[in-house]
Design a protein around this motif. Sequence first.
Motif, PDB file in Angstrom:
ATOM      1  N   HIS A   1       0.833  -1.212   0.000  1.00  0.00           N
ATOM      2  CA  HIS A   1       0.000   0.000   0.000  1.00  0.00           C
ATOM      3  C   HIS A   1       0.865   1.259   0.000  1.00  0.00           C
ATOM      4  CE1 HIS A   1      -2.838   3.064   1.278  1.00  0.00           C
ATOM      5  NE2 HIS A   1      -2.063   3.304   2.315  1.00  0.00           N
TER       6      HIS A   1
ATOM      7  N   LEU B   1      -6.640   2.542   3.601  1.00  0.00           N
ATOM      8  CA  LEU B   1      -6.901   1.112   3.375  1.00  0.00           C
ATOM      9  C   LEU B   1      -8.396   0.808   3.515  1.00  0.00           C
ATOM     10  CD1 LEU B   1      -3.845  -0.473   5.235  1.00  0.00           C
ATOM     11  CD2 LEU B   1      -4.430  -0.830   2.827  1.00  0.00           C
TER      12      LEU B   1
ATOM     13  N   THR C   1      -5.479  -0.697  -5.814  1.00  0.00           N
ATOM     14  CA  THR C   1      -5.567  -0.517  -4.359  1.00  0.00           C
ATOM     15  C   THR C   1      -5.346  -1.855  -3.641  1.00  0.00           C
ATOM     16  OG1 THR C   1      -7.958  -0.640  -4.674  1.00  0.00           O
ATOM     17  CG2 THR C   1      -7.023   1.537  -4.316  1.00  0.00           C
ATOM     18  N   ALA C   2      -4.956  -1.760  -2.370  1.00  0.00           N
ATOM     19  CA  ALA C   2      -4.553  -2.949  -1.602  1.00  0.00           C
ATOM     20  C   ALA C   2      -5.654  -4.006  -1.546  1.00  0.00           C
ATOM     21  CB  ALA C   2      -4.129  -2.538  -0.194  1.00  0.00           C
TER      22      ALA C   2
END
Lengths: 338, 338
Positions: free
Chosen positions: A38, A92, A108-109
């Motif tokens: 991230h 997150l 994205t994570a």
Amino acid sequence: MTTLVPEAIERGRTLAVPALRAAVDRLHPRLRRVVAYHRGWTDAEGTPLPGGGGKLVRPALALLSAEAAGAAVEVGLPGAVAVELVHDFSLLHDDLMDGDTERRHRPTAWTVFGADGAILAGDALLGLATQVLLEVEGEPGRRAAIMLGAGVQDLVRGQAEDLYFETRNDVTVADTLTMEDGKTGALLSCSAAIGAVLAGGRTELVDGLAEFGSRLGTAFQLVDDLLGIWGDPAVTGKPVLSDLRSRKKSVPVVVALDAGGADADELRTFLASSGDASESELHHIARLVERAGGREWTTAEADRQLDECAKLIASLSLPPLVETELLALARFVTERDR
Amino acid sequence: MTTLVPEAIERGRTLAVPALRAAVDRLHPRLRRVVAYHRGWTDAEGTPLPGGGGKLVRPALALLSAEAAGAAVEVGLPGAVAVELVHDFSLLHDDLMDGDTERRHRPTAWTVFGADGAILAGDALLGLATQVLLEVEGEPGRRAAIMLGAGVQDLVRGQAEDLYFETRNDVTVADTLTMEDGKTGALLSCSAAIGAVLAGGRTELVDGLAEFGSRLGTAFQLVDDLLGIWGDPAVTGKPVLSDLRSRKKSVPVVVALDAGGADADELRTFLASSGDASESELHHIARLVERAGGREWTTAEADRQLDECAKLIASLSLPPLVETELLALARFVTERDR
């Protein structure tokens, strides 16, 4: 336009990155991997990447904040780490809740490690941020953790408002500014004051720095709202016209709705619709928001908040170098080629 | 079999519920609603329900813990609130991550309020728990918050292990016990010691109570694993054979795998399969786990941990009434009609 990177940002990176890495190393290996990805430290397989790690605006603020109270820069370091960990926690979780699939030009994570990975890594970071502060002995650590805790509640409240705004049709510009103050202002406010708290600074200084950070957060968010419609994807790392694509009631949109008339009606109909809009339709909506004054009002309001920031800083009798750096930082985070 | 509800549980409810309600009232109204529903205080529409709110085992432990250190019961109250808020945070997030749709005979919060509601409400509770502790002035509040922070990290680590175990084929009984110690032991350990920390109790007492709580957590989790296969749905509030249905590598299952032979092979094949298994197939698998010794070993290990709990408590020279109540509480939470 391009702004020079302020000295405070460079120094923030130099000091905060090793401390951040040491903090993240305390996490479970599987969660550490999510966070390292991230932050742009590694790729999805865990292979280290050169550079990466973002601008670290919040750590830079926290370090300046300690110096504003006359302390050595290192005194602000636990604060610098803590605010950045909270920032990562919120990104997150927010990316997952908002369904955003791209950040800083990368997936994205949660799209890489699943919702579970993003939720748990965020939880771990939120807890870790407080731990880092409480490892500072005595009252300053406790007070800094109390300040961060209040900031986290404002942050979560802002995100709750944001999510529920999407289901409401009566959102005003004031509502939107309050929500954005929570989402962005709360943590920037905390960042700007936490170093002074760790340094045992006087109340008026802490309060003044917190107010500076809060207004800077509003200005930053207004610029973000402008970029969300008129920003260059190559710069923002988000898809073109992303906020219109997701029918987000950002400030320019709400201002345009408030202006009333045929344009506002058409905009309202668009926001109530669903499904993928074509790029030409989105460009039409962007022009419509601009014609209704959404772009101009938002730009002026961002400038007004920045002026207030400068006045606040001038009123605090800070060491001249710290004052200069805080102002440079404020300009830097609100420029971003808008 | 039915166990009498210990005095400490009754008192825990009386003292902790108003304090918990006051804490939850500080949340954003939309998140408050998620938490009130999750706790059984209201239905999905926000209408108050009679009773509800769970057994409050952790608050009861925290209150006894303050008395164990010779303090008034109220000294433990911020700890009682904090550990229950963390417990709720972890349930809200875990139910979502595990995809569980039912808890305490009701639909889980995420199925009612969406993933967003469950994530944000959990985040808010995690932050709030630390805030409540840091509102206790001075060193005891700071030390209690440090202890809670460490407990949260162990909790998150345990959940991370649990999620990743599902993708592994080489999990041992020791791995599983360590994971369960994180998931359940960490917060019970914290609950059993946090009151003593708030009371400024001596280190050996705090450590002894923490160890008691940790072992109680293991015993509790072992019983939970037994109930997850052989429990009565009317009592557990979960679907019949729920842990087998979700192919969970709980302790009885891992013990059976370790036993080797044809039964272990068949069990391994079942765990590697996917799709909905029939109830008769699940009953067959349950018999197989029992035949391989999974039920007997887990029952004996739970009893052994409880014996250790009793020995620990006896070694701490506690006020006799506190000792009696701690033991009654330990028996109560590990009976649950297994």
